[in-house]
Design a protein around this motif. Sequence first.
Motif, PDB file in Angstrom:
ATOM      1  N   ARG A 213       4.596   0.293 -12.354  1.00  0.00           N
ATOM      2  CA  ARG A 213       5.791  -0.407 -11.872  1.00  0.00           C
ATOM      3  C   ARG A 213       5.379  -1.244 -10.678  1.00  0.00           C
ATOM      4  O   ARG A 213       4.528  -0.846  -9.888  1.00  0.00           O
ATOM      5  CB  ARG A 213       6.861   0.593 -11.434  1.00  0.00           C
ATOM      6  CG  ARG A 213       7.603   1.284 -12.551  1.00  0.00           C
ATOM      7  CD  ARG A 213       8.663   0.439 -13.235  1.00  0.00           C
ATOM      8  NE  ARG A 213       9.672  -0.115 -12.361  1.00  0.00           N
ATOM      9  CZ  ARG A 213      10.794   0.498 -12.007  1.00  0.00           C
ATOM     10  NH1 ARG A 213      11.067   1.705 -12.445  1.00  0.00           N
ATOM     11  NH2 ARG A 213      11.651  -0.107 -11.220  1.00  0.00           N
ATOM     12  N   ILE A 214       5.994  -2.399 -10.540  1.00  0.00           N
ATOM     13  CA  ILE A 214       5.695  -3.283  -9.423  1.00  0.00           C
ATOM     14  C   ILE A 214       7.010  -3.714  -8.774  1.00  0.00           C
ATOM     15  O   ILE A 214       7.992  -3.980  -9.468  1.00  0.00           O
ATOM     16  CB  ILE A 214       4.833  -4.486  -9.861  1.00  0.00           C
ATOM     17  CG1 ILE A 214       4.367  -5.294  -8.656  1.00  0.00           C
ATOM     18  CG2 ILE A 214       5.531  -5.317 -10.895  1.00  0.00           C
ATOM     19  CD1 ILE A 214       3.234  -6.261  -8.983  1.00  0.00           C
ATOM     20  N   TYR A 215       7.023  -3.711  -7.459  1.00  0.00           N
ATOM     21  CA  TYR A 215       8.218  -4.018  -6.677  1.00  0.00           C
ATOM     22  C   TYR A 215       7.905  -5.082  -5.639  1.00  0.00           C
ATOM     23  O   TYR A 215       6.770  -5.195  -5.183  1.00  0.00           O
ATOM     24  CB  TYR A 215       8.692  -2.778  -5.907  1.00  0.00           C
ATOM     25  CG  TYR A 215       8.991  -1.588  -6.756  1.00  0.00           C
ATOM     26  CD1 TYR A 215      10.283  -1.337  -7.191  1.00  0.00           C
ATOM     27  CD2 TYR A 215       7.995  -0.690  -7.110  1.00  0.00           C
ATOM     28  CE1 TYR A 215      10.574  -0.227  -7.965  1.00  0.00           C
ATOM     29  CE2 TYR A 215       8.269   0.425  -7.883  1.00  0.00           C
ATOM     30  CZ  TYR A 215       9.561   0.656  -8.305  1.00  0.00           C
ATOM     31  OH  TYR A 215       9.847   1.743  -9.072  1.00  0.00           O
ATOM     32  N   VAL A 216       8.925  -5.809  -5.232  1.00  0.00           N
ATOM     33  CA  VAL A 216       8.846  -6.652  -4.040  1.00  0.00           C
ATOM     34  C   VAL A 216       9.837  -6.048  -3.057  1.00  0.00           C
ATOM     35  O   VAL A 216      11.031  -5.966  -3.344  1.00  0.00           O
ATOM     36  CB  VAL A 216       9.187  -8.121  -4.330  1.00  0.00           C
ATOM     37  CG1 VAL A 216       9.127  -8.937  -3.035  1.00  0.00           C
ATOM     38  CG2 VAL A 216       8.248  -8.704  -5.365  1.00  0.00           C
ATOM     39  N   ASP A 217       9.323  -5.572  -1.938  1.00  0.00           N
ATOM     40  CA  ASP A 217      10.156  -5.006  -0.887  1.00  0.00           C
ATOM     41  C   ASP A 217      10.306  -6.022   0.229  1.00  0.00           C
ATOM     42  O   ASP A 217       9.471  -6.922   0.389  1.00  0.00           O
ATOM     43  CB  ASP A 217       9.534  -3.724  -0.329  1.00  0.00           C
ATOM     44  CG  ASP A 217       9.453  -2.621  -1.370  1.00  0.00           C
ATOM     45  OD1 ASP A 217      10.364  -2.537  -2.217  1.00  0.00           O
ATOM     46  OD2 ASP A 217       8.485  -1.845  -1.330  1.00  0.00           O
ATOM     47  N   GLY A 218      11.337  -5.878   1.010  1.00  0.00           N
ATOM     48  CA  GLY A 218      11.574  -6.759   2.136  1.00  0.00           C
ATOM     49  C   GLY A 218      11.597  -5.976   3.436  1.00  0.00           C
ATOM     50  O   GLY A 218      11.737  -4.752   3.449  1.00  0.00           O
ATOM     51  N   ALA A 219      11.450  -6.691   4.534  1.00  0.00           N
ATOM     52  CA  ALA A 219      11.573  -6.098   5.865  1.00  0.00           C
ATOM     53  C   ALA A 219      11.971  -7.195   6.838  1.00  0.00           C
ATOM     54  O   ALA A 219      11.627  -8.358   6.652  1.00  0.00           O
ATOM     55  CB  ALA A 219      10.268  -5.449   6.312  1.00  0.00           C
ATOM     56  N   TYR A 220      12.681  -6.791   7.862  1.00  0.00           N
ATOM     57  CA  TYR A 220      13.077  -7.763   8.868  1.00  0.00           C
ATOM     58  C   TYR A 220      11.939  -8.016   9.851  1.00  0.00           C
ATOM     59  O   TYR A 220      11.811  -9.102  10.398  1.00  0.00           O
ATOM     60  CB  TYR A 220      14.327  -7.289   9.609  1.00  0.00           C
ATOM     61  CG  TYR A 220      14.854  -8.347  10.539  1.00  0.00           C
ATOM     62  CD1 TYR A 220      15.561  -9.434  10.035  1.00  0.00           C
ATOM     63  CD2 TYR A 220      14.605  -8.286  11.904  1.00  0.00           C
ATOM     64  CE1 TYR A 220      16.017 -10.439  10.879  1.00  0.00           C
ATOM     65  CE2 TYR A 220      15.063  -9.279  12.757  1.00  0.00           C
ATOM     66  CZ  TYR A 220      15.768 -10.349  12.245  1.00  0.00           C
ATOM     67  OH  TYR A 220      16.206 -11.343  13.067  1.00  0.00           O
TER      68      TYR A 220
END
Length: 158
Positions: A81-88
């Motif tokens: 599985r591959i994800y794109v995560d975000g962060a501030y």
Amino acid sequence: MNRTVKVKALGKFVALALAMGFACAVPAYAEEGVAPTSTDDWNFAFSLHVYGDTDGTEWREKDTYTATYINPTYFTGDPCRIYVDGAYNPDGSARDQGCMIGKAYLRDTGKYVIHNNVKERGNRYAQITVWAYRDVRTFTNGLWSPDVSDASKYTSLN
């Protein structure tokens, strides 16, 4: 060489140097066919050994509301599985794991995009994370970019 000729020559040299300097200092814009900074490619290498292993890239600034680009040039093992995560924040604090649109699986080499809503959710940085959902080793490496200039050129993973 007399003083007048020297001054004219020096004036032409200064004018040329300034013109060249200003030409180099002018920012490039996407509408001129130059992509924003975050379409720069960054290296990645993922190594998953058993079910539940995760691995991820470093955090990179995400400039646009576009998909994320990934180009695995080497792949062996089972899909992951591959994800794109975000962060501030650039260190990944205030991580936002809810940025995926659907599910994505990485299975092979190629040039792909992963649709996400990192910017729409107010995040400034993106990271790709992979997760082993099978108990088989997976190794992959290649290039990635938080943004892509034209997602229609690539196969979508989600």
